[in-house]
Motif scaffolding. Structure first.
Motif, PDB file in Angstrom:
ATOM      1  N   ALA A 274      78.460 125.953  25.644  1.00 48.75           N
ATOM      2  CA  ALA A 274      77.826 126.938  24.770  1.00 48.75           C
ATOM      3  C   ALA A 274      76.443 126.475  24.331  1.00 48.75           C
ATOM      4  O   ALA A 274      75.482 127.255  24.298  1.00 48.75           O
ATOM      5  CB  ALA A 274      78.708 127.200  23.546  1.00 48.75           C
ATOM      6  N   ILE A 275      76.338 125.179  24.001  1.00 41.94           N
ATOM      7  CA  ILE A 275      75.039 124.628  23.610  1.00 41.94           C
ATOM      8  C   ILE A 275      74.054 124.728  24.768  1.00 41.94           C
ATOM      9  O   ILE A 275      72.905 125.157  24.604  1.00 41.94           O
ATOM     10  CB  ILE A 275      75.184 123.159  23.163  1.00 41.94           C
ATOM     11  CG1 ILE A 275      75.992 123.077  21.862  1.00 41.94           C
ATOM     12  CG2 ILE A 275      73.810 122.508  22.985  1.00 41.94           C
ATOM     13  CD1 ILE A 275      75.314 123.735  20.685  1.00 41.94           C
ATOM     14  N   GLY A 276      74.496 124.315  25.955  1.00 39.94           N
ATOM     15  CA  GLY A 276      73.625 124.364  27.130  1.00 39.94           C
ATOM     16  C   GLY A 276      73.186 125.780  27.457  1.00 39.94           C
ATOM     17  O   GLY A 276      71.998 126.033  27.741  1.00 39.94           O
ATOM     18  N   VAL A 277      74.125 126.736  27.409  1.00 42.29           N
ATOM     19  CA  VAL A 277      73.798 128.130  27.702  1.00 42.29           C
ATOM     20  C   VAL A 277      72.827 128.686  26.664  1.00 42.29           C
ATOM     21  O   VAL A 277      71.889 129.419  27.000  1.00 42.29           O
ATOM     22  CB  VAL A 277      75.087 128.976  27.766  1.00 42.29           C
ATOM     23  CG1 VAL A 277      74.760 130.471  27.749  1.00 42.29           C
ATOM     24  CG2 VAL A 277      75.888 128.639  29.015  1.00 42.29           C
ATOM     25  N   SER A 278      73.031 128.347  25.391  1.00 43.38           N
ATOM     26  CA  SER A 278      72.164 128.850  24.327  1.00 43.38           C
ATOM     27  C   SER A 278      70.731 128.353  24.501  1.00 43.38           C
ATOM     28  O   SER A 278      69.771 129.126  24.374  1.00 43.38           O
ATOM     29  CB  SER A 278      72.703 128.421  22.956  1.00 43.38           C
ATOM     30  OG  SER A 278      73.988 128.955  22.731  1.00 43.38           O
ATOM     31  N   ILE A 279      70.587 127.065  24.777  1.00 40.28           N
ATOM     32  CA  ILE A 279      69.244 126.502  24.978  1.00 40.28           C
ATOM     33  C   ILE A 279      68.577 127.153  26.183  1.00 40.28           C
ATOM     34  O   ILE A 279      67.397 127.542  26.142  1.00 40.28           O
ATOM     35  CB  ILE A 279      69.323 124.975  25.153  1.00 40.28           C
ATOM     36  CG1 ILE A 279      69.794 124.322  23.848  1.00 40.28           C
ATOM     37  CG2 ILE A 279      67.971 124.407  25.571  1.00 40.28           C
ATOM     38  CD1 ILE A 279      70.080 122.834  23.970  1.00 40.28           C
ATOM     39  N   LEU A 280      69.323 127.274  27.274  1.00 42.37           N
ATOM     40  CA  LEU A 280      68.790 127.896  28.484  1.00 42.37           C
ATOM     41  C   LEU A 280      68.377 129.337  28.204  1.00 42.37           C
ATOM     42  O   LEU A 280      67.303 129.788  28.640  1.00 42.37           O
ATOM     43  CB  LEU A 280      69.854 127.859  29.592  1.00 42.37           C
ATOM     44  CG  LEU A 280      69.429 128.373  30.968  1.00 42.37           C
ATOM     45  CD1 LEU A 280      68.491 127.378  31.627  1.00 42.37           C
ATOM     46  CD2 LEU A 280      70.653 128.596  31.854  1.00 42.37           C
ATOM     47  N   ASN A 281      69.206 130.041  27.465  1.00 39.63           N
ATOM     48  CA  ASN A 281      68.937 131.446  27.150  1.00 39.63           C
ATOM     49  C   ASN A 281      67.662 131.599  26.326  1.00 39.63           C
ATOM     50  O   ASN A 281      66.778 132.400  26.651  1.00 39.63           O
ATOM     51  CB  ASN A 281      70.132 132.025  26.392  1.00 39.63           C
ATOM     52  CG  ASN A 281      69.994 133.508  26.136  1.00 39.63           C
ATOM     53  OD1 ASN A 281      69.158 134.170  26.729  1.00 39.63           O
ATOM     54  ND2 ASN A 281      70.807 134.031  25.243  1.00 39.63           N
ATOM     55  N   ILE A 282      67.539 130.808  25.256  1.00 38.31           N
ATOM     56  CA  ILE A 282      66.382 130.919  24.370  1.00 38.31           C
ATOM     57  C   ILE A 282      65.087 130.600  25.104  1.00 38.31           C
ATOM     58  O   ILE A 282      64.105 131.356  25.036  1.00 38.31           O
ATOM     59  CB  ILE A 282      66.553 129.987  23.158  1.00 38.31           C
ATOM     60  CG1 ILE A 282      67.713 130.472  22.276  1.00 38.31           C
ATOM     61  CG2 ILE A 282      65.258 129.902  22.351  1.00 38.31           C
ATOM     62  CD1 ILE A 282      68.115 129.487  21.202  1.00 38.31           C
ATOM     63  N   ILE A 283      65.069 129.495  25.834  1.00 38.40           N
ATOM     64  CA  ILE A 283      63.839 129.079  26.510  1.00 38.40           C
ATOM     65  C   ILE A 283      63.477 130.048  27.624  1.00 38.40           C
ATOM     66  O   ILE A 283      62.309 130.436  27.778  1.00 38.40           O
ATOM     67  CB  ILE A 283      63.990 127.640  27.045  1.00 38.40           C
ATOM     68  CG1 ILE A 283      64.107 126.666  25.862  1.00 38.40           C
ATOM     69  CG2 ILE A 283      62.813 127.267  27.944  1.00 38.40           C
ATOM     70  CD1 ILE A 283      64.308 125.225  26.263  1.00 38.40           C
ATOM     71  N   ASN A 284      64.463 130.483  28.414  1.00 34.19           N
ATOM     72  CA  ASN A 284      64.180 131.429  29.492  1.00 34.19           C
ATOM     73  C   ASN A 284      63.646 132.748  28.950  1.00 34.19           C
ATOM     74  O   ASN A 284      62.689 133.311  29.488  1.00 34.19           O
ATOM     75  CB  ASN A 284      65.438 131.692  30.322  1.00 34.19           C
ATOM     76  CG  ASN A 284      65.593 130.719  31.469  1.00 34.19           C
ATOM     77  OD1 ASN A 284      65.285 131.031  32.607  1.00 34.19           O
ATOM     78  ND2 ASN A 284      66.069 129.518  31.178  1.00 34.19           N
ATOM     79  N   THR A 285      64.267 133.237  27.896  1.00 34.34           N
ATOM     80  CA  THR A 285      63.860 134.525  27.344  1.00 34.34           C
ATOM     81  C   THR A 285      62.449 134.461  26.783  1.00 34.34           C
ATOM     82  O   THR A 285      61.594 135.304  27.104  1.00 34.34           O
ATOM     83  CB  THR A 285      64.844 134.963  26.238  1.00 34.34           C
ATOM     84  OG1 THR A 285      66.156 135.071  26.803  1.00 34.34           O
ATOM     85  CG2 THR A 285      64.434 136.309  25.671  1.00 34.34           C
ATOM     86  N   GLU A 286      62.173 133.462  25.954  1.00 35.15           N
ATOM     87  CA  GLU A 286      60.866 133.377  25.312  1.00 35.15           C
ATOM     88  C   GLU A 286      59.756 133.081  26.329  1.00 35.15           C
ATOM     89  O   GLU A 286      58.688 133.702  26.287  1.00 35.15           O
ATOM     90  CB  GLU A 286      60.895 132.293  24.232  1.00 35.15           C
ATOM     91  CG  GLU A 286      61.773 132.636  23.040  1.00 35.15           C
ATOM     92  CD  GLU A 286      61.316 133.890  22.329  1.00 35.15           C
ATOM     93  OE1 GLU A 286      60.092 134.156  22.294  1.00 35.15           O
ATOM     94  OE2 GLU A 286      62.180 134.622  21.814  1.00 35.15           O
TER      95      GLU A 286
END
Length: 373
Positions: A274-286
């Motif tokens: 969950a931590i890995g997915v969240s970080i990936l999601n935030i950075i990719n989106t922004e």
């Protein structure tokens, strides 16, 4: 021990399943049918021509399924002129994606029955109509009836057959060849329903084209500035960017959850994932949102893909490094392959979402009220 020919066949199939869906935005109907056929025959190819253990392919197979379905949806942003059809198909796509994500988290096969893949067949119907008619002749009623027919008479039986009964159609026919008659009769009924839906459309136009056509716009260029000058559009313009960002967060989150759950050889608990997915999601989106504002021509899209791939490579390497400190691990090669699929989906989203906005908002002047003098 795997021999060289087995490895070559494996990667030939995987690369075909990677590259063939890229034809869908330009050639929607041939592209989706080719992708469907590849999905249907890939494991048969492995069984006939290799000695590979197919269990190791399951993760790739699921990821490539979601990958080509995502490209199929993104192509509707590029190509579809019927706005209601696009909105309906968008709902069908995300409905299925949510079901797949829940299935991967719970492993309840019933969820794939409750969240059927109506989206794919609705897409095929629309593109088949587009070859001979302007798709704007499809009314809301026809589109809703079409989706309902596909849902009830095509996908519910199909999803039940595969995921609840867990039966194989080929084996079923081999056991009793007369069963093929049932399939033929069922196909005839579906063709009859398609004819009934299309019977009162205008005459077909001569010839047909399998290629989709769209206009390419520079969303942040001089044309956008003129639109802003002529309309009190800054607020609306920002609203569209805001809605685009929300959808991207949903898309990246669902894709990341699915890919994370089906990654083979992962030793990480749900919290770590969950931590890995969240970080990936935030950075990719922004980051992709920031890059997308710099243009939508092919040159900038290639640049975005390269930059996003490098960023995601660094993120995966960091995740692998820190995970090892907490007695976890990932298969680096497999993870990078999955991240490549995600990066390409996000890049295409950035491009085609902007094309969709121009096609249905700026050009038609919908929802862009004129400035008061």
């Amino acid at each position: 021990m795997q021999n060289t020919s087995d490895i070559l066949i494996f990667w030939a199939v995987v690369m075909a399943r990677f590259f063939v869906p890229l034809s869908i935005p330009k050639y929607p109907l041939p592209g989706i049918i080719a992708s469907l056929l590849l999905d249907a025959v890939d494991q048969t190819i492995f069984q006939l021509f290799t000695d590979l253990p197919l269990e190791g392919y399951q993760g790739y197979d699921k990821a490539l399924d979601i990958y080509y379905l995502a490209i199929t949806y993104l192509s509707t942003m590029r190509n579809w002129s019927n706005l209601f059809a696009f909105k309906l198909n968008r709902f069908l796509f995300y409905y299925r994606l949510v079901g797949v994500a829940l299935f991967e988290l719970t492993n309840l096969r019933l969820l794939l029955f409750v969240f059927p893949n109506v989206f794919e067949y609705f897409f095929i119907f629309y593109e088949a109509v587009r070859m001979k008619w302007n798709p704007r002749v499809l009314t809301k009623d026809k589109l809703i009836i079409t989706a309902a027919v596909i849902w009830i008479f095509v996908k519910i039986p199909h999803e039940y057959w595969i995921h609840i009964a867990e039966m194989d159609t080929t084996d079923w026919i081999i056991e009793n060849p007369a069963n093929a008659v049932i399939l033929i009769a069922w196909a005839a009924v579906m063709l009859g329903m398609a004819w009934w839906l299309l019977r009162d459309l205008p005459p077909m136009r001569p010839g047909f084209s399998v290629a989709a056509h769209h206009a390419t716009f520079n969303f942040d260029g001089p044309q956008a500035a003129r639109v802003r000058d002529n309309y009190t559009s800054k607020r609306f313009f920002d609203d569209f960017i805001h809605h685009e960002l929300i959808e991207k967060i949903v898309l990246v989150s669902l894709l990341s959850i699915i890919f994370a759950q089906i990654l083979p050889d992962v030793r990480a608990n749900d919290f770590q994932l969950a931590i890995g997915v969240s970080i990936l999601n935030i950075i990719n989106t922004e980051l992709s949102q920031w890059l997308a504002r710099r243009g939508t021509q092919w040159r900038s899209i290639v640049r975005e893909f390269i930059v996003m791939s490098i960023v995601n490579l660094i993120l995966v390497l960091l995740f692998d490094f820190f995970l090892a400190r907490y007695e976890g691990s990932i298969d680096l090669l497999n993870t990078l392959f999955f991240i490549l699929l995600l990066t390409l989906n996000v890049t295409l989203y950035d491009r085609y979402r902007r094309v969709h906005i121009w096609s249905h908002i700026a050009i038609t002047n919908l929802a862009w009220p004129k400035r008061k003098n």
